[in-house]
Design a protein around this motif. Structure first.
Motif, PDB file in Angstrom:
ATOM      1  N   UNK A 121     -16.371  11.028  12.543  1.00 30.96           N
ATOM      2  CA  UNK A 121     -16.185  10.805  13.954  1.00 30.96           C
ATOM      3  C   UNK A 121     -17.266   9.593  14.294  1.00 30.96           C
ATOM      4  N   UNK A 122     -18.209   9.405  13.681  1.00 28.28           N
ATOM      5  CA  UNK A 122     -19.161   8.231  13.941  1.00 28.28           C
ATOM      6  C   UNK A 122     -18.357   6.945  13.638  1.00 28.28           C
ATOM      7  N   UNK A 123     -17.261   6.906  12.861  1.00 29.75           N
ATOM      8  CA  UNK A 123     -16.923   5.589  12.503  1.00 29.75           C
ATOM      9  C   UNK A 123     -16.033   4.952  13.716  1.00 29.75           C
ATOM     10  N   UNK A 124     -16.192   3.533  13.782  1.00 28.69           N
ATOM     11  CA  UNK A 124     -15.356   2.740  14.740  1.00 28.69           C
ATOM     12  C   UNK A 124     -15.176   1.330  14.303  1.00 28.69           C
ATOM     13  N   UNK A 125     -14.191   0.714  14.755  1.00 24.11           N
ATOM     14  CA  UNK A 125     -13.830  -0.440  14.469  1.00 24.11           C
ATOM     15  C   UNK A 125     -12.490  -0.733  13.589  1.00 24.11           C
ATOM     16  N   UNK A 126     -12.186  -1.833  13.182  1.00 23.22           N
ATOM     17  CA  UNK A 126     -11.159  -2.235  12.267  1.00 23.22           C
ATOM     18  C   UNK A 126     -11.198  -1.979  10.996  1.00 23.22           C
ATOM     19  N   UNK A 127     -10.298  -1.671   9.974  1.00 24.41           N
ATOM     20  CA  UNK A 127     -10.116  -1.839   8.687  1.00 24.41           C
ATOM     21  C   UNK A 127      -8.880  -2.402   8.233  1.00 24.41           C
ATOM     22  N   UNK A 128      -9.001  -3.397   7.292  1.00 29.13           N
ATOM     23  CA  UNK A 128      -7.673  -3.801   6.792  1.00 29.13           C
ATOM     24  C   UNK A 128      -7.748  -2.833   5.451  1.00 29.13           C
ATOM     25  N   UNK A 129      -6.469  -2.224   5.280  1.00 21.54           N
ATOM     26  CA  UNK A 129      -5.907  -1.690   4.088  1.00 21.54           C
ATOM     27  C   UNK A 129      -4.730  -2.141   3.274  1.00 21.54           C
ATOM     28  N   UNK A 130      -5.285  -2.211   1.988  1.00 20.55           N
ATOM     29  CA  UNK A 130      -4.235  -2.821   1.237  1.00 20.55           C
ATOM     30  C   UNK A 130      -4.156  -2.135  -0.195  1.00 20.55           C
ATOM     31  N   UNK A 131      -3.329  -2.265  -0.926  1.00 21.73           N
ATOM     32  CA  UNK A 131      -2.786  -1.529  -2.365  1.00 21.73           C
ATOM     33  C   UNK A 131      -4.002  -2.003  -3.158  1.00 21.73           C
TER      34      UNK A 131
ATOM     35  N   UNK B  37     -14.523   5.651   1.517  1.00 17.25           N
ATOM     36  CA  UNK B  37     -14.117   5.835   0.137  1.00 17.25           C
ATOM     37  C   UNK B  37     -12.600   5.457  -0.204  1.00 17.25           C
ATOM     38  N   UNK B  38     -12.078   4.422   0.211  1.00  9.94           N
ATOM     39  CA  UNK B  38     -10.983   3.982   0.016  1.00  9.94           C
ATOM     40  C   UNK B  38     -10.581   3.530  -1.563  1.00  9.94           C
ATOM     41  N   UNK B  39     -10.089   4.151  -2.364  1.00  6.15           N
ATOM     42  CA  UNK B  39      -9.713   3.478  -3.751  1.00  6.15           C
ATOM     43  C   UNK B  39      -8.225   3.696  -3.721  1.00  6.15           C
ATOM     44  N   UNK B  40      -7.255   2.780  -3.460  1.00  9.26           N
ATOM     45  CA  UNK B  40      -6.037   2.961  -3.458  1.00  9.26           C
ATOM     46  C   UNK B  40      -5.352   2.901  -4.846  1.00  9.26           C
ATOM     47  N   UNK B  41      -4.267   3.540  -5.196  1.00  8.77           N
ATOM     48  CA  UNK B  41      -3.655   3.573  -6.524  1.00  8.77           C
ATOM     49  C   UNK B  41      -3.302   2.143  -6.868  1.00  8.77           C
ATOM     50  N   UNK B  42      -3.159   1.983  -8.096  1.00  8.65           N
ATOM     51  CA  UNK B  42      -2.209   0.579  -8.430  1.00  8.65           C
ATOM     52  C   UNK B  42      -0.617   0.741  -8.139  1.00  8.65           C
ATOM     53  N   UNK B  43      -0.265  -0.653  -8.025  1.00 10.94           N
ATOM     54  CA  UNK B  43       0.954  -0.977  -7.504  1.00 10.94           C
ATOM     55  C   UNK B  43       2.042   0.070  -8.839  1.00 10.94           C
TER      56      UNK B  43
ATOM     57  N   UNK C 193       0.871  -1.212   0.051  1.00 11.14           N
ATOM     58  CA  UNK C 193      -0.163  -0.011  -0.117  1.00 11.14           C
ATOM     59  C   UNK C 193       1.005   1.361  -0.020  1.00 11.14           C
ATOM     60  N   UNK C 194       0.611   2.240  -0.858  1.00 10.58           N
ATOM     61  CA  UNK C 194       1.240   3.708  -0.909  1.00 10.58           C
ATOM     62  C   UNK C 194       0.799   4.291   0.477  1.00 10.58           C
TER      63      UNK C 194
END
Ligand SMILES: NC(=O)c1ccc[n+]([C@@H]2O[C@H](COP(=O)([O-])OP(=O)(O)OC[C@H]3O[C@@H](n4cnc5c(N)ncnc54)[C@H](OP(=O)(O)O)[C@@H]3O)[C@@H](O)[C@H]2O)c1
Length: 296
Positions: free
Chosen positions: A191-201, A273-279, A175-176
């Protein structure tokens, strides 16, 4: 909203503050930095930064800060394993700010030595009486500060080969750091968000495919030299024994080459709204930066 940030001078921290300065110029942010931290880049940003000098791994630093000011949000980027110390200090100070923490997908590793400390910290975080968000990134890249792909690109450019221990077919999804910065900004703004998020590229590759991509981007041939995994483990153990922290590779890194390290980020996509860039796009940027800086 009062916010305290740790790790501001690091890879993800600096990019987060850059994004924040673009989106909300003039924002007040308090930063816990070390006496040795280089704040030059941060001081140029359009933000009102207040610094606390200390060490986020020790309770005395937290006790001192928490008696000076009460925060609505603490963003802790330094190290997940320090979370139990922070939680103890917050409990003592009777404060429950919202916590935004960076963990790691390394928690899923079957190598206990690697993941046990993370699991312990996450377990304690789950008991926190306030609200929290945990981001678990995969391997981070994106600047000369990164210890992963930056080193790999430099090695390939200098020597024209790269050792592949084991099959080389296990999956990676780096992930960049700037995509982490954007995810942090989304969480901070919601601020309403809670919990865990895996984030990858944005791309899943094997090590072989990654080396092919690097070869294309640096425009030089990179020979892939295969070695049995056991030789890699043996070499890394010896290097670690001789060089300690300075060793280019750690035994655990070689062991983990056998594991697939691709993790879906569908939940982060939906909530952040997580849209990571390509490698390819991310590495193009990293290679261009390395060229500008004369590293390759
Ligand atoms: N690298 C990876 O591939 C990877 C993968 C998954 C998760 N992570 C996690 O992601 C997070 C962010 O990583 P990153 O690569 O963006 O960070 P980084 O560039 O390594 O920066 C680390 C930051 O933490 C600060 N720091 C370190 N020890 C400290 C201490 N004892 N007290 C106060 N500040 C301290 C450093 O300050 P100085 O400027 O003084 O050094 C720096 O600002 C970390 O928690 C890391 O464990 C990393």
């Amino acid at each position: 909203m009062t916010t305290l940030l740790t790790g501001a001078t690091g890879l993800s921290g600096t990019l987060f503050l850059k994004r924040l300065a673009e989106h909300c110029p003039g924002t007040n942010i308090d930063c816990l930095v070390r006496s040795t931290s280089d704040r030059t880049v941060l001081d140029r940003l359009d933000l009102k930064l207040t610094y606390y000098v200390g060490d986020s791994s020790i309770p005395e630093t937290w006790d001192e800060i928490l008696t000076q000011k009460k925060f609505d949000t603490i963003i802790h980027l330094v190290q997940l394993r320090q979370v139990p110390t922070i939680l103890k200090c917050l409990k003592k100070a009777e404060q429950t700010p919202r916590l935004i923490i960076i963990g790691t997908t390394g928690i899923y590793s079957k190598y206990n030595q690697y993941s046990a400390g993370y699991q312990e910290a996450e377990k304690e975080l789950a008991q926190y009486p306030g609200s929290f968000c945990l981001l678990r990134p995969t391997m981070i890249y994106g600047s000369p500060k990164d210890q992963n792909l930056h080193k790999l690109i430099k090695f390939c450019d200098r020597y024209g080969f790269f050792p592949v221990f084991g099959s080389g077919n296990n999956l990676l999804q780096p992930i960049h750091a700037d995509d982490i910065a954007q995810a942090l900004l989304s969480i901070w703004n919601r601020p309403h968000l809670r919990g865990a998020y895996d984030i990858s590229g944005g791309t899943i590759v094997t090590l072989y495919e990654l080396l092919q991509l690097v070869e294309k981007l640096i425009n030089k041939p990179v020979r892939k030299i295969s070695f049995p995994l056991n030789i890699g483990i043996w070499l890394a153990t010896i290097l670690e024994g001789i060089l300690g922290e300075k060793s280019l590779v750690r035994r655990e890194q070689i062991l983990r080459l056998q594991e697939d390290k691709a993790y879906p980020h569908a939940l982060a996509q939906k909530d952040l709204d997580f849209f990571p860039r390509t490698l390819e796009v991310g590495l193009q940027e990293e290679v261009a930066l390395m060229r500008t800086q004369g590293i390759i």
